[in-house]
Each structure stands twice: as structure tokens, then as C-alpha cells.
Enzyme design. Structure first.
Site, PDB file in Angstrom:
ATOM      1  N   LYS A  34       0.776  -1.287   0.170  1.00  0.00           N
ATOM      2  CA  LYS A  34       0.088  -0.140   0.067  1.00  0.00           C
ATOM      3  C   LYS A  34       0.978   1.372   0.073  1.00  0.00           C
ATOM      4  CE  LYS A  34      -4.287  -2.220   2.769  1.00  0.00           C
ATOM      5  NZ  LYS A  34      -4.906  -1.350   3.316  1.00  0.00           N
ATOM      6  N   LYS A 108       4.008 -17.629   6.061  1.00  0.00           N
ATOM      7  CA  LYS A 108       3.143 -19.343   6.722  1.00  0.00           C
ATOM      8  C   LYS A 108       2.393 -19.778   6.103  1.00  0.00           C
ATOM      9  CE  LYS A 108       5.598 -18.758  11.848  1.00  0.00           C
ATOM     10  NZ  LYS A 108       5.182 -19.022  12.999  1.00  0.00           N
ATOM     11  N   GLY A 136       8.744 -20.263  13.405  1.00  0.00           N
ATOM     12  CA  GLY A 136       8.891 -20.847  14.668  1.00  0.00           C
ATOM     13  C   GLY A 136       8.316 -19.826  15.818  1.00  0.00           C
ATOM     14  N   SER A 138       6.755 -16.919  17.656  1.00  0.00           N
ATOM     15  CA  SER A 138       7.891 -15.609  17.796  1.00  0.00           C
ATOM     16  C   SER A 138       6.620 -15.251  17.415  1.00  0.00           C
ATOM     17  CB  SER A 138       8.315 -15.487  16.771  1.00  0.00           C
ATOM     18  OG  SER A 138       8.213 -16.480  15.271  1.00  0.00           O
ATOM     19  N   ALA A 140       5.663 -11.650  17.568  1.00  0.00           N
ATOM     20  CA  ALA A 140       5.422 -10.133  16.457  1.00  0.00           C
ATOM     21  C   ALA A 140       7.049  -8.928  17.775  1.00  0.00           C
ATOM     22  CB  ALA A 140       5.813  -9.171  15.082  1.00  0.00           C
ATOM     23  N   LYS A 191      -0.460 -25.314  12.446  1.00  0.00           N
ATOM     24  CA  LYS A 191      -0.909 -25.030  13.954  1.00  0.00           C
ATOM     25  C   LYS A 191      -1.678 -23.501  13.943  1.00  0.00           C
ATOM     26  CE  LYS A 191       1.422 -20.672  13.945  1.00  0.00           C
ATOM     27  NZ  LYS A 191       1.858 -19.590  13.903  1.00  0.00           N
ATOM     28  N   ASP A 244       5.936 -23.228  17.886  1.00  0.00           N
ATOM     29  CA  ASP A 244       5.519 -22.579  17.424  1.00  0.00           C
ATOM     30  C   ASP A 244       2.985 -22.574  17.926  1.00  0.00           C
ATOM     31  OD1 ASP A 244       4.342 -20.879  16.580  1.00  0.00           O
ATOM     32  OD2 ASP A 244       5.430 -21.425  14.167  1.00  0.00           O
ATOM     33  N   ARG A 255      -3.883 -13.821  16.289  1.00  0.00           N
ATOM     34  CA  ARG A 255      -4.426 -13.159  16.416  1.00  0.00           C
ATOM     35  C   ARG A 255      -5.944 -14.467  15.811  1.00  0.00           C
ATOM     36  NH1 ARG A 255      -1.024 -10.661  12.785  1.00  0.00           N
ATOM     37  NH2 ARG A 255      -0.933 -11.758  11.456  1.00  0.00           N
ATOM     38  N   ASN A 256      -5.257 -15.450  14.772  1.00  0.00           N
ATOM     39  CA  ASN A 256      -5.705 -16.981  14.684  1.00  0.00           C
ATOM     40  C   ASN A 256      -6.998 -17.403  16.452  1.00  0.00           C
ATOM     41  OD1 ASN A 256      -5.015 -18.158  12.131  1.00  0.00           O
ATOM     42  ND2 ASN A 256      -3.131 -17.197  13.408  1.00  0.00           N
TER      43      ASN A 256
END
Length: 332
Positions: A34, A108, A136, A138, A140, A191, A244, A255-256
Site C-alpha cells: 500500500k 506461514k 518458529g 515468535s 512480532a 498450527k 509454535d 490473531r488466530n
């Protein structure tokens, strides 16, 4: 080691890895698809949209608008787009990459139209380019804030894996290497689907017994699919799979998991996606995993149940009932 790195994808994860590279002293340029997002990063020297906790980028990290025009400047390209944009990005790179440049992926998931591994997509489109995957447990924000983190770099080329390991590693960020790029990708993708299931269970107040069972049986499902696709069995107990999975299923930075939690609380899919207000990789990945499991005749009850909630309008309560009352069996 001092390198010039182009980061494609300016979400939270791409920005965190760009920061990690800049902390190491590399010269880093980051691009968002963007234009207005690039303008903001250039003007303010931060990523207010996706990583507001970092007030100012280091001097060695800057946004870039037209990366294609200056591609020859860079040693390596880090792709950190959502999985939905990965294939398009690789095609764009094919048209302008130079022979000495290679690709590191922090994405991913699976290809959205063919359900192929992302490494297979890259190899098919740019066959003579080295490819490494960074994956792995992690989040952010923690990487950006220099909290201790351990990840895996996977590549068929062990020397390129070691190169990438050195590129990123410091006292806060430790990289291990593996040549099992299949297992590392399967763990990192599946995952996200299981994290949605964990979120649903949390939203329905099922307790920690259910949480532990879901992670354990979910790992077994990842292992079954991964072995069918050619992964090494040892990979599933490592950072790219078990590590993970534990992280993503257990913390609301995921978020998932948050998306699943809202579903478990009774919200619709549209309401839950809107409330997360960011990419939920597991939502689209559920289709790919479901299709792959069917193709390879792999039984994945948790993945199948999550898919049915997401795409067949099955009530989460019915999903749980079906899982708990299906035919009894030996654990292994």
C-alpha cells in the site's frame, strides 16, 4: 557480516524482522504493497499501523516505495507477506532478481490455489534461487522489543540456512538450522488452524484440560500430515512445530486464537474477522489443510471439525460433541 536486505511485507511480522536485521547492523529497506502505508513509514520513521509500540525505526531501517527500481542494491530478499500474496510476490521477484540474490521467507501457510508448500512455489517460479524459511514461536511485538526468542531457519541448502542463521542471530534472537523444510512449513501452517480451535475452546470456557488435549492431539495431526508429505519425524518436537503450536494456541497475541475465541463467544465469522481487524492466516489455511488431508487420506479430526465450523456452518457446540463421541481408539 554487513548485508543489504529488502523486506517485502510491512505487517507486524515483516516489520519486526526488519527491525531485528537493523539491530544487527544490516542496511534494511521495507516495502508495503500500500503506497499510503509506505508514505507513513517514510514520513514518521515507524509503522504506526501494525507495530505502534516501536516509536522510531533505527537509522539503518527505512521504507522504500519502488523496490523494483533498486533491486540490484540488495544482497537478499525477505518475503513476509500474507500467504495469499506470496505467489504474486515471487512472480514479481522473478522479473527483476539478479543471480546473486536469494530468498528468505517468513510467510506461514500454503499456496491458496494449488495448496502446495510455499517453498515449492518459489522453486517452481525461480528454480535456481536459494530459499530459506524462518519460522518458529515468535510474536512480532516481542521480537521488536528485543525479548528473548528462538526460531528455526529451514533450507534444503544447509550452507544457506547457516548464512541466514548468522544474518539474524544475536543475544536476543537465536536461530537454529534444519534441512527439513517440509516439516517446518507444515508445522507453521497447520498450527494456525489449531489455534482457531484452541480459541473456540477458550471462548466456550472449556478449561485447561481441553486446552492440553487439543494441543497434544493437534500435534499428532500435524505429524501425520507432515510425514505423508515427506517431513522428518524429529521436526515435530522442535520449535517449528511443537514450539509454535504451544505459543499460538496459548496466548491472545495470536490473531488466530483471538478469532477462534470470538467464535466461541457466539460471534459470527464476519464479526470475528472484523474484531481481529488483521489477517487471520488460519482461516484460509483451513481449506488447504482440509484438501491436503483428503488427498493424502490423513485423518485430522480437529482440523476437519474446525473447517466445518468455518465453512459448513456447524455450531461449535456440535463440533465438540462430535469430537468427543466419535469412535474410541488407541492413542497411537
Amino acid at each position: 557480516m554487513h548485508k543489504k536486505i529488502l523486506v517485502l511485507g510491512a505487517g507486524a511480522w515483516g516489520t519486526a524482522l526488519a527491525l531485528q536485521l537493523a539491530y544487527k547492523g544490516h542496511e534494511v529497506r521495507i516495502n508495503s504493497w500500500k503506497a499510503e502505508h509506505n508514505d507513513q513509514m517514510l514520513a514518521e520513521g515507524n509503522n504506526q499501523k501494525y507495530l505502534p509500540s516501536i516509536e522510531k525505526f533505527p537509522d539503518t531501517l527505512k521504507a522504500i516505495q519502488n523496490w523494483q527500481a533498486s533491486i540490484e542494491y540488495f544482497d537478499d530478499i525477505l518475503v513476509a507477506t500474507p500467504s495469499s500474496g506470496f505467489k504474486k510476490t515471487i512472480f514479481e521477484l522473478k522479473d527483476c532478481m539478479l543471480p546473486h540474490q536469494n530468498i528468505i521467507s517468513a510467510t506461514k501457510g500454503f499456496c491458496h490455489d494449488t495448496y502446495a508448500l510455499l517453498s515449492e512455489i518459489a522453486e517452481d517460479i525461480i528454480p535456481n534461487t536459494k530459499f530459506a524459511l524462518l519460522t518458529g514461536p515468535s510474536f512480532a511485538k516481542e521480537v521488536a522489543n528485543k525479548l528473548p526468542t528462538a526460531v528455526v531457519v529451514a533450507s534444503k541448502d544447509i550452507e544457506y540456512a547457516k548464512y541466514t542463521q548468522k544474518l539474524f542471530s544475536n543475544e536476543n534472537f537465536r536461530c537454529y538450522t534444519t534441512t527439513d523444510i517440509i516439516g517446518a512449513q507444515v508445522g507453521g501452517a497447520v498450527k494456525n488452524v489449531l489455534a482457531i480451535a484452541a480459541g473456540i475452546a477458550a471462548g466456550m470456557d472449556f478449561g485447561v484440560n481441553a486446552h492440553a488435549a487439543l494441543i497434544t492431539r493437534g500435534l499428532a495431526e500435524i505429524k501425520k500430515l507432515g510425514l505423508k508429505l515427506g517431513a522428518d519425524v524429529e521436526t515435530f518436537m522442535g520449535l517449528s512445530c511443537l514450539g509454535d503450536l504451544l505459543l499460538t494456541c496459548s496466548d491472545n497475541q495470536s490473531r488466530n486464537r483471538r478469532f477462534g475465541y470470538y467464535l466461541g463467544q457466539g460471534m459470527s465469522i464476519e464479526e470475528s474477522l472484523h474484531k481481529v481487524n488483521n489477517v487471520v492466516e488460519g482461516y484460509s489455511t483451513a481449506i488447504a489443510v482440509y484438501k491436503l488431508a483428503q488427498k493424502h487420506e490423513v485423518d485430522m479430526p480437529l482440523v476437519f471439525a474446525t473447517y466445518r465450523v468455518l465453512y459448513e456452518n456447524v455450531d461449535p457446540k456440535d463440533m465438540v460433541r462430535q469430537l468427543m463421541t466419535r469412535q474410541l481408539k488407541n492413542e497411537n
